[in-house]
Scaffold this active site. Structure first.
Site, PDB file in Angstrom:
ATOM      1  N   ARG A   1       0.845  -1.204   0.000  1.00  0.00           N
ATOM      2  CA  ARG A   1       0.000   0.000   0.000  1.00  0.00           C
ATOM      3  C   ARG A   1       0.877   1.250   0.000  1.00  0.00           C
ATOM      4  O   ARG A   1       1.547   1.543   0.983  1.00  0.00           O
ATOM      5  CB  ARG A   1      -0.922   0.002   1.227  1.00  0.00           C
ATOM      6  CG  ARG A   1      -1.801   1.250   1.289  1.00  0.00           C
ATOM      7  CD  ARG A   1      -3.018   1.101   2.183  1.00  0.00           C
ATOM      8  NE  ARG A   1      -2.708   1.011   3.606  1.00  0.00           N
ATOM      9  CZ  ARG A   1      -3.626   1.118   4.574  1.00  0.00           C
ATOM     10  NH1 ARG A   1      -4.900   1.306   4.255  1.00  0.00           N
ATOM     11  NH2 ARG A   1      -3.273   1.022   5.842  1.00  0.00           N
TER      12      ARG A   1
ATOM     13  N   ASP B   1      -3.762   3.081  13.852  1.00  0.00           N
ATOM     14  CA  ASP B   1      -2.948   3.710  12.816  1.00  0.00           C
ATOM     15  C   ASP B   1      -3.473   5.120  12.580  1.00  0.00           C
ATOM     16  O   ASP B   1      -4.283   5.632  13.354  1.00  0.00           O
ATOM     17  CB  ASP B   1      -2.907   2.871  11.537  1.00  0.00           C
ATOM     18  CG  ASP B   1      -4.260   2.767  10.827  1.00  0.00           C
ATOM     19  OD1 ASP B   1      -5.211   3.490  11.191  1.00  0.00           O
ATOM     20  OD2 ASP B   1      -4.352   1.961   9.873  1.00  0.00           O
TER      21      ASP B   1
END
Length: 543
Positions: free
Chosen positions: A169, A453
């Site tokens: 990603r 996150d």
């Protein structure tokens, strides 16, 4: 006097790192420069379009499926490209940053897929960017090992056929990389992450029987997916790998993308693998886009907005139906629990919740789901094994029973829960603790037994902002308390003192706690809502 030699168009503006020359080769940097020159102007136009669309939502307080793309949605004949063998079975995916220990543990975890994250689970220090690339190269060449300096424990890769398949990603379109300049301009972080990884590994991965596979974050429209598709076409020709080698899974983590799922798959159809249903960034996007929409768009505490909330269920069911109609994988959300080594009672309750969540996703037709910790892999695997058996996926379940209307996706007031004072405290606690770790270069952080996150910090600060601007009232200690900037400051000051007492004055002084406190309040209390917390945070990030 002779003329000076022309300066290189690619400038690495950072202190040298060990082994950086293996990643920042002249050829790889030339490829990144070419991506920048060809595609950054289009990226700039798409970012401007985001602002225009947000202004339209502020004016109308609504969204709808696009009339101009109705023909694409109505055409039942098109499908995405067939899945390569390495991506056909995705029943459990583990996520995490690309530090050396995580790289080995994730590949060894027993999950089918590892989302190797340069985005929300990685603070973009230059060291993280470069060493993350090195770690993946080392993993693919089996030149990676790790010995923990504290415990002395050593880590090494299992046999090749036991390793997870990597889906990498890159950063979202909105972030630049300040350490890499082309023609005097910062290169978009997406092109740095994608470009370096693709250039070094595309052919190597194909030789291993896999391929260059990507998760695309923060996508807001099918036009942004079209840009990625054009990048893929150019990149495959540039390095000389066959067209269609790339596969991309798009995170549907913005409310605008939820209205364009079919169009996003259509734009990427030669390279599409699937769509993913996230939670925190999706809720953050709802707050961001509908922050002027009045009381009906005010979210309750983040932990009260589960995937069973009516508007979240509409989103996930539409995603499964859309993916399977077009031959793509539908990937479910994150189980973020971090098992406690000291409290088995906490683990027991959490594992039961994880199992129920994964059972629901498998039962709804998802082809796989995410976990944040290796200990959760067997739990999620059992849920999907029970439904899939020997089948690699359930794309044959077309979910034609699902009928989601445009209004269902933004029916936030269909959830009968309200913001609470403990919810405000939790948003402040998590926001400060996460930002402090991010400023130290950590993107994936265990807080209160959850792996958090950047999306966590985004929803936390967004909820504080929304509740204050909506004048929400809480019941607290027998009184009614209104959400105000003053209340947020009081809670934040108290949390800062609690942290100081918890970790001690020396550790507190060595950290970035005051800076994290100040940044949280800045983005939570400013009249102008910052599009992304990571933009002002990046200006404060050392390295």
């Amino acid at each position: 006097m002779s003329a000076p030699a022309p300066s290189s168009p690619v400038v690495v503006d950072a202190e040298p790192l060990p082994r950086q020359d293996e990643v920042l080769t002249a050829e790889a940097l030339a490829f990144v420069a070419e991506l920048h020159r060809r595609f950054t102007p289009r990226r700039a136009g798409l970012l401007a379009r985001r602002a225009e669309r947000r202004a339209e939502i502020a004016r109308t307080s609504t969204l709808d499926f696009l009339p101009e793309t109705a023909a694409i949605r109505a055409d039942d004949s098109w499908k995405v490209a067939p899945s390569p063998a390495a991506l056909n079975d995705r029943r459990v995916e583990i996520t995490g940053p690309t530090d050396r220990k995580m790289t080995i543990n994730a590949l060894n975890s027993g999950a089918k897929i590892w989302l190797a994250d340069f985005e929300d689970a990685s603070a973009p220090t230059w060291e993280n960017v470069v060493t993350g690339q090195l770690n993946l190269i080392d993993a693919y060449t089996r030149a990676i090992d790790f010995t923990d300096p504290n415990s002395g424990k050593s880590y090494a890769l299992k046999a090749e056929d036991e390793l997870a398949t990597v889906v990498m990603r890159p950063r979202g379109w909105h972030l630049n990389e300040r350490h890499l300049l082309v023609d005097g301009e910062q290169v978009p972080g997406a092109f740095v992450d994608f470009g370096l990884y693709f250039f070094h590994n595309a052919q190597r991965l194909l030789d291993l029987g896999k391929g260059p596979y990507f998760y695309l974050p923060k996508t807001e429209s099918h036009l942004e997916a079209r840009l990625w598709n054009d990048v893929f076409v150019f990149a495959q020709d540039y390095v000389g790998v066959p067209q269609g080698s790339v596969r991309a899974t798009v995170l549907i983590e913005t409310i605008t993308a939820a209205y364009e799922m079919e169009e996003i798959l259509y734009e990427l159809r030669d390279h599409a693998s699937g769509l993913n249903a996230g939670r925190w960034d999706y809720l953050f996007s709802i707050v961001k886009n509908f922050r002027d929409g009045g009381p009906k768009f005010v979210l309750p505490d983040r932990n009260a907005v589960t995937m069973t909330a009516p508007f979240m269920r509409a989103y996930t069911e539409l995603l499964v139906r859309t993916c399977h109609k077009r031959g793509a994988h539908a990937i479910g959300g994150m189980a973020a629990f971090i098992p406690s080594r000291r409290d088995e009672a906490v683990n027991k309750v959490a594992f039961e919740k994880v199992k129920a969540d994964k059972d629901r996703e498998a039962g709804d037709g998802f082809d796989g789901s995410w976990v944040a910790h290796p200990d959760l892999v067997p739990i999620a695997m059992a849920s999907f094994d029970a439904v899939l058996g020997e089948k690699p996926n359930q794309k044959d379940r077309l979910r034609e029973d699902v009928d989601v209307k445009a209004a269902d996706l933004i029916a936030v007031d269909s959830l009968h829960a309200k913001p609470t004072y403990p919810g405000l405290v939790n948003a402040v606690q998590v926001g400060i603790r996460y930002i402090e770790a991010w400023l130290r270069g950590l993107g994936a952080v265990a807080i209160f037994n959850l792996m958090e996150d950047a999306a966590t910090a985004e929803i936390s600060r967004s909820q504080i902002w929304q509740w204050i601007n909506a004048g929400v009232e809480f019941e607290h200690a027998g009184n009614t308390v209104k959400a105000t900037p003053e209340l947020a400051r009081e809670v934040a000051a108290e949390e800062l003192e609690n942290i100081r007492a918890e970790i001690g004055p020396d550790a507190f002084a060595a950290g970035h706690w005051q800076q994290a406190h100040d940044l949280l309040l800045e983005v939570a209390l400013d009249d102008d809502y910052a599009d992304f917390l990571t933009l002002p945070a990046y200006e404060r990030l050392n390295g």
